[in-house]
Design a protein around this motif. Structure first.
Motif, mmCIF file in Angstrom:
data_model
loop_
_atom_site.group_PDB
_atom_site.id
_atom_site.type_symbol
_atom_site.label_atom_id
_atom_site.label_comp_id
_atom_site.label_asym_id
_atom_site.label_seq_id
_atom_site.Cartn_x
_atom_site.Cartn_y
_atom_site.Cartn_z
ATOM 1 N N LEU A 11 0.812 -1.118 0.003
ATOM 2 C CA LEU A 11 -0.064 0.081 0.005
ATOM 3 C C LEU A 11 0.783 1.269 -0.072
ATOM 4 O O LEU A 11 1.749 1.359 0.775
ATOM 5 C CB LEU A 11 -0.870 -0.169 1.072
ATOM 6 N N VAL A 12 0.594 2.114 -0.962
ATOM 7 C CA VAL A 12 1.293 3.419 -0.813
ATOM 8 C C VAL A 12 0.418 4.822 -1.436
ATOM 9 O O VAL A 12 -0.562 4.462 -1.783
ATOM 10 C CB VAL A 12 2.298 3.186 -1.917
ATOM 11 N N GLN A 13 0.780 5.947 -0.778
ATOM 12 C CA GLN A 13 -0.180 6.856 -1.204
ATOM 13 C C GLN A 13 0.096 7.487 -2.312
ATOM 14 O O GLN A 13 1.117 7.376 -3.210
ATOM 15 C CB GLN A 13 0.129 7.979 -0.130
ATOM 16 N N PRO A 14 -0.936 8.056 -2.916
ATOM 17 C CA PRO A 14 -0.672 8.746 -4.264
ATOM 18 C C PRO A 14 0.558 9.628 -4.308
ATOM 19 O O PRO A 14 0.655 10.427 -3.223
ATOM 20 C CB PRO A 14 -2.047 9.545 -4.597
ATOM 21 N N GLY A 16 3.465 8.684 -4.284
ATOM 22 C CA GLY A 16 4.753 7.846 -3.543
ATOM 23 C C GLY A 16 5.369 6.833 -4.615
ATOM 24 O O GLY A 16 4.957 6.882 -5.636
ATOM 25 N N LYS A 86 -0.194 6.643 -9.020
ATOM 26 C CA LYS A 86 -1.627 6.988 -9.045
ATOM 27 C C LYS A 86 -2.715 6.102 -8.634
ATOM 28 O O LYS A 86 -2.233 4.944 -8.804
ATOM 29 C CB LYS A 86 -1.809 7.693 -10.416
ATOM 30 N N PRO A 87 -3.810 6.517 -8.242
ATOM 31 C CA PRO A 87 -4.648 5.417 -7.894
ATOM 32 C C PRO A 87 -4.925 4.538 -8.812
ATOM 33 O O PRO A 87 -5.044 3.330 -8.695
ATOM 34 C CB PRO A 87 -5.937 6.221 -7.486
ATOM 35 N N THR A 90 -3.451 1.000 -9.085
ATOM 36 C CA THR A 90 -3.521 -0.026 -8.334
ATOM 37 C C THR A 90 -3.897 -1.224 -9.279
ATOM 38 O O THR A 90 -4.823 -1.113 -10.047
ATOM 39 C CB THR A 90 -4.934 0.481 -7.592
ATOM 40 N N VAL A 117 -2.538 1.913 -4.592
ATOM 41 C CA VAL A 117 -2.141 3.316 -4.186
ATOM 42 C C VAL A 117 -3.566 3.965 -3.712
ATOM 43 O O VAL A 117 -4.631 3.980 -4.442
ATOM 44 C CB VAL A 117 -1.802 3.960 -5.710
ATOM 45 N N SER A 118 -3.575 4.528 -2.598
ATOM 46 C CA SER A 118 -4.612 4.913 -1.861
ATOM 47 C C SER A 118 -4.102 5.801 -0.765
ATOM 48 O O SER A 118 -3.368 5.727 -0.232
ATOM 49 C CB SER A 118 -5.635 3.770 -1.309
ATOM 50 N N PRO A 119 -5.126 6.898 -0.543
ATOM 51 C CA PRO A 119 -4.780 7.871 0.573
ATOM 52 C C PRO A 119 -4.624 7.153 1.706
ATOM 53 O O PRO A 119 -5.493 6.150 2.058
ATOM 54 C CB PRO A 119 -5.879 8.730 0.424
#
Length: 119
Positions: A11-14, A16, A86-87, A90, A117-119
């Motif tokens: 899991l990584v933030q946009p 990232g 970017k989301p 995913t 990829v999600s906040p």
């Protein structure tokens, strides 16, 4: 028997970064093209990037400038460095190889590693 083992998803933030790896093991005479593909929920599997045994690379338009594929021929390993995620990136990311295995030209897929990829 030839095995491909992917790792590095998560899991990584946009915005990232993440790096996934693919280690190839088994009785391979020659390892030719290595590549990464991805499949998002409800969608078909699509090309992300490929790299030849000589290091020539090919990228899908939607990852150009953000993703970098590389390989270590001594370790039979391919990498995919993903930046500015970017989301819509995913997906389950699959490693793919074309290789000469026991006098036959074969293609082999890994089991995949999930990138979210999600906040």
């Amino acid at each position: 028997q030839v095995q491909l083992v992917e790792s590095g998803g998560g899991l990584v933030q946009p915005g990232g970064s993440l790096r996934v790896s693919c280690v190839v093991s088994g009785r391979i005479s020659s390892l030719n093209t290595m590549g990464w593909y991805r499949q998002a929920p409800g969608k078909q599997r699509e090309l992300v990037a490929t790299i030849s045994s000589g290091g020539n690379t090919n990228y899908a338009e939607y990852v150009k400038g953000r993703f970098t594929i590389s390989r270590d021929n001594d370790k039979n390993t391919a990498y995919l460095q993903m930046n500015s995620l970017k989301p819509e990136d995913t997906a389950v990311y699959y490693c793919h190889i074309s290789a000469r295995i026991l006098l036959r030209d074969l293609e082999v897929w890994g089991q995949g590693t999930l990138v979210t990829v999600s906040p």
